[in-house]
Design a protein around this motif. Structure first.
Motif, PDB file in Angstrom:
ATOM      1  N   PRO A   1      82.276   9.739  21.452  1.00  0.00           N
ATOM      2  CA  PRO A   1      83.668   9.310  21.380  1.00  0.00           C
ATOM      3  C   PRO A   1      84.552  10.437  20.847  1.00  0.00           C
ATOM      4  O   PRO A   1      84.091  11.336  20.137  1.00  0.00           O
ATOM      5  N   LEU A   2      85.817  10.360  21.191  1.00  0.00           N
ATOM      6  CA  LEU A   2      86.771  11.397  20.793  1.00  0.00           C
ATOM      7  C   LEU A   2      86.810  11.569  19.275  1.00  0.00           C
ATOM      8  O   LEU A   2      86.866  12.677  18.780  1.00  0.00           O
ATOM      9  N   TRP A   3      86.753  10.474  18.508  1.00  0.00           N
ATOM     10  CA  TRP A   3      86.849  10.577  17.045  1.00  0.00           C
ATOM     11  C   TRP A   3      85.683  11.366  16.460  1.00  0.00           C
ATOM     12  O   TRP A   3      85.847  12.134  15.519  1.00  0.00           O
ATOM     13  N   LEU A   4      84.477  11.194  17.033  1.00  0.00           N
ATOM     14  CA  LEU A   4      83.309  11.923  16.545  1.00  0.00           C
ATOM     15  C   LEU A   4      83.398  13.397  16.926  1.00  0.00           C
ATOM     16  O   LEU A   4      83.077  14.282  16.132  1.00  0.00           O
ATOM     17  N   GLU A   5      83.892  13.655  18.125  1.00  0.00           N
ATOM     18  CA  GLU A   5      84.049  15.034  18.583  1.00  0.00           C
ATOM     19  C   GLU A   5      85.055  15.777  17.712  1.00  0.00           C
ATOM     20  O   GLU A   5      84.833  16.931  17.347  1.00  0.00           O
ATOM     21  N   ILE A   6      86.140  15.125  17.335  1.00  0.00           N
ATOM     22  CA  ILE A   6      87.147  15.753  16.466  1.00  0.00           C
ATOM     23  C   ILE A   6      86.537  16.072  15.103  1.00  0.00           C
ATOM     24  O   ILE A   6      86.747  17.158  14.553  1.00  0.00           O
ATOM     25  N   ALA A   7      85.760  15.132  14.562  1.00  0.00           N
ATOM     26  CA  ALA A   7      85.125  15.362  13.257  1.00  0.00           C
ATOM     27  C   ALA A   7      84.151  16.533  13.310  1.00  0.00           C
ATOM     28  O   ALA A   7      84.116  17.363  12.398  1.00  0.00           O
ATOM     29  N   LEU A   8      83.361  16.614  14.383  1.00  0.00           N
ATOM     30  CA  LEU A   8      82.412  17.727  14.512  1.00  0.00           C
ATOM     31  C   LEU A   8      83.132  19.048  14.752  1.00  0.00           C
ATOM     32  O   LEU A   8      82.716  20.088  14.251  1.00  0.00           O
ATOM     33  N   LYS A   9      84.232  19.009  15.498  1.00  0.00           N
ATOM     34  CA  LYS A   9      84.996  20.233  15.767  1.00  0.00           C
ATOM     35  C   LYS A   9      85.608  20.779  14.472  1.00  0.00           C
ATOM     36  O   LYS A   9      85.619  21.986  14.252  1.00  0.00           O
ATOM     37  N   LYS A  10      86.093  19.902  13.606  1.00  0.00           N
ATOM     38  CA  LYS A  10      86.672  20.340  12.336  1.00  0.00           C
ATOM     39  C   LYS A  10      85.637  21.045  11.466  1.00  0.00           C
ATOM     40  O   LYS A  10      85.976  21.921  10.690  1.00  0.00           O
ATOM     41  N   ARG A  11      84.379  20.676  11.614  1.00  0.00           N
ATOM     42  CA  ARG A  11      83.302  21.303  10.835  1.00  0.00           C
ATOM     43  C   ARG A  11      82.701  22.514  11.552  1.00  0.00           C
ATOM     44  O   ARG A  11      81.750  23.111  11.071  1.00  0.00           O
ATOM     45  N   GLY A  12      83.246  22.840  12.739  1.00  0.00           N
ATOM     46  CA  GLY A  12      82.778  23.997  13.490  1.00  0.00           C
ATOM     47  C   GLY A  12      81.411  23.808  14.112  1.00  0.00           C
ATOM     48  O   GLY A  12      80.681  24.771  14.325  1.00  0.00           O
ATOM     49  N   LYS A  13      81.046  22.569  14.433  1.00  0.00           N
ATOM     50  CA  LYS A  13      79.717  22.285  14.956  1.00  0.00           C
ATOM     51  C   LYS A  13      79.684  22.069  16.460  1.00  0.00           C
ATOM     52  O   LYS A  13      78.640  21.736  17.009  1.00  0.00           O
ATOM     53  N   CYS A  14      80.831  22.240  17.141  1.00  0.00           N
ATOM     54  CA  CYS A  14      80.842  22.030  18.583  1.00  0.00           C
ATOM     55  C   CYS A  14      82.033  22.735  19.224  1.00  0.00           C
ATOM     56  O   CYS A  14      82.930  23.211  18.534  1.00  0.00           O
ATOM     57  N   ALA A  15      82.003  22.788  20.551  1.00  0.00           N
ATOM     58  CA  ALA A  15      83.122  23.317  21.329  1.00  0.00           C
ATOM     59  C   ALA A  15      83.647  22.200  22.221  1.00  0.00           C
ATOM     60  O   ALA A  15      82.863  21.416  22.771  1.00  0.00           O
ATOM     61  N   ILE A  16      84.950  22.124  22.363  1.00  0.00           N
ATOM     62  CA  ILE A  16      85.574  21.075  23.172  1.00  0.00           C
ATOM     63  C   ILE A  16      85.423  21.420  24.648  1.00  0.00           C
ATOM     64  O   ILE A  16      85.560  22.563  25.049  1.00  0.00           O
ATOM     65  N   ARG A  17      85.171  20.413  25.441  1.00  0.00           N
ATOM     66  CA  ARG A  17      85.122  20.562  26.891  1.00  0.00           C
ATOM     67  C   ARG A  17      86.157  19.605  27.465  1.00  0.00           C
ATOM     68  O   ARG A  17      85.926  18.395  27.511  1.00  0.00           O
ATOM     69  N   PRO A  18      87.324  20.119  27.896  1.00  0.00           N
ATOM     70  CA  PRO A  18      88.386  19.232  28.391  1.00  0.00           C
ATOM     71  C   PRO A  18      87.932  18.435  29.616  1.00  0.00           C
ATOM     72  O   PRO A  18      87.187  18.948  30.448  1.00  0.00           O
ATOM     73  N   PRO A  19      88.401  17.193  29.740  1.00  0.00           N
ATOM     74  CA  PRO A  19      88.066  16.385  30.913  1.00  0.00           C
ATOM     75  C   PRO A  19      88.629  17.019  32.186  1.00  0.00           C
ATOM     76  O   PRO A  19      89.597  17.774  32.146  1.00  0.00           O
ATOM     77  N   SER A  20      88.055  16.663  33.324  1.00  0.00           N
ATOM     78  CA  SER A  20      88.484  17.254  34.598  1.00  0.00           C
ATOM     79  C   SER A  20      89.930  16.911  34.921  1.00  0.00           C
ATOM     80  O   SER A  20      90.636  17.704  35.533  1.00  0.00           O
ATOM     81  N   TRP A  21      90.396  15.725  34.516  1.00  0.00           N
ATOM     82  CA  TRP A  21      91.771  15.334  34.831  1.00  0.00           C
ATOM     83  C   TRP A  21      92.783  16.152  34.039  1.00  0.00           C
ATOM     84  O   TRP A  21      93.971  16.115  34.327  1.00  0.00           O
ATOM     85  N   MET A  22      92.337  16.921  33.060  1.00  0.00           N
ATOM     86  CA  MET A  22      93.250  17.708  32.247  1.00  0.00           C
ATOM     87  C   MET A  22      93.442  19.125  32.796  1.00  0.00           C
ATOM     88  O   MET A  22      94.123  19.934  32.195  1.00  0.00           O
ATOM     89  N   SER A  23      92.883  19.410  33.956  1.00  0.00           N
ATOM     90  CA  SER A  23      93.025  20.736  34.548  1.00  0.00           C
ATOM     91  C   SER A  23      94.443  20.938  35.084  1.00  0.00           C
ATOM     92  O   SER A  23      95.183  19.978  35.320  1.00  0.00           O
ATOM     93  N   ILE A  24      94.810  22.179  35.302  1.00  0.00           N
ATOM     94  CA  ILE A  24      96.138  22.505  35.803  1.00  0.00           C
ATOM     95  C   ILE A  24      96.338  21.915  37.192  1.00  0.00           C
ATOM     96  O   ILE A  24      97.410  21.391  37.505  1.00  0.00           O
ATOM     97  N   GLU A  25      95.295  21.969  38.038  1.00  0.00           N
ATOM     98  CA  GLU A  25      95.410  21.447  39.394  1.00  0.00           C
ATOM     99  C   GLU A  25      95.733  19.956  39.392  1.00  0.00           C
ATOM    100  O   GLU A  25      96.544  19.485  40.169  1.00  0.00           O
ATOM    101  N   MET A  26      95.079  19.213  38.499  1.00  0.00           N
ATOM    102  CA  MET A  26      95.310  17.768  38.432  1.00  0.00           C
ATOM    103  C   MET A  26      96.703  17.441  37.919  1.00  0.00           C
ATOM    104  O   MET A  26      97.285  16.437  38.306  1.00  0.00           O
ATOM    105  N   SER A  27      97.256  18.270  37.054  1.00  0.00           N
ATOM    106  CA  SER A  27      98.601  17.988  36.537  1.00  0.00           C
ATOM    107  C   SER A  27      99.674  18.363  37.547  1.00  0.00           C
ATOM    108  O   SER A  27     100.770  17.820  37.521  1.00  0.00           O
ATOM    109  N   ILE A  28      99.378  19.281  38.449  1.00  0.00           N
ATOM    110  CA  ILE A  28     100.358  19.694  39.457  1.00  0.00           C
ATOM    111  C   ILE A  28     100.420  18.685  40.600  1.00  0.00           C
ATOM    112  O   ILE A  28     101.494  18.441  41.145  1.00  0.00           O
ATOM    113  N   GLN A  29      99.312  18.072  40.953  1.00  0.00           N
ATOM    114  CA  GLN A  29      99.261  17.156  42.092  1.00  0.00           C
ATOM    115  C   GLN A  29     100.282  16.019  42.002  1.00  0.00           C
ATOM    116  O   GLN A  29     100.988  15.764  42.972  1.00  0.00           O
ATOM    117  N   PRO A  30     100.390  15.294  40.876  1.00  0.00           N
ATOM    118  CA  PRO A  30     101.391  14.220  40.823  1.00  0.00           C
ATOM    119  C   PRO A  30     102.825  14.741  40.994  1.00  0.00           C
ATOM    120  O   PRO A  30     103.648  14.084  41.616  1.00  0.00           O
TER     121      PRO A  30
END
Length: 132
Positions: free
Chosen positions: A92-121
């Motif tokens: 879940p997003l809340w767990l990922e944020i907690a782990l990211k704050k501790r430097g234990k992971c890297a974020i992987r943005p969802p596919s819908w958050m890509s530039i191509e997906m934001s331009i299409q609409p």
């Protein structure tokens, strides 16, 4: 150096806001029957406060890449893990944020958050506007 850090923070904040907006719209679409049962016939963004939208959005499952090895986490909301370095895992997003704050992971943005997906609409709206 300071300017670059500020720009990175602004981008990160914008990504999180886009993610929350997407999650809110998906929540409204999936739970329209509950909104109608509550006496609301038209689901507008004013139904929920920003804090409520953020709370609902934090349960969205996100892919992330851990930097460490860790045994499974047995939490009330479910079991997550085990975590292995450089292996994509969903949490879940809340767990990922907690782990990211501790430097234990890297974020992987969802596919819908890509530039191509934001331009299409935007292109679709432009074509609809030109067609009328």
């Amino acid at each position: 150096m300071m300017m670059m850090m500020m720009m990175m923070m602004m981008r990160r904040r914008r990504r999180i806001m886009m993610m929350m907006y997407y999650i809110y719209n998906r929540f409204i679409k999936n739970h329209k029957h509950l909104i109608e049962m509550a006496g609301q016939s038209d689901p507008h963004p004013s139904l929920f406060s920003a804090e409520e939208i953020e709370f609902m959005g934090e349960d969205e499952m996100i892919e992330f890449v851990p930097n460490m090895r860790m045994e499974p986490l047995n939490l009330i909301s479910g079991d997550y893990g085990p975590f292995f370095p450089q292996m994509v895992t969903q949490v879940p997003l809340w767990l990922e944020i907690a782990l990211k704050k501790r430097g234990k992971c890297a974020i992987r943005p969802p596919s819908w958050m890509s530039i191509e997906m934001s331009i299409q609409p935007k292109e679709k709206d432009l074509l609809e506007t030109l067609a009328t």
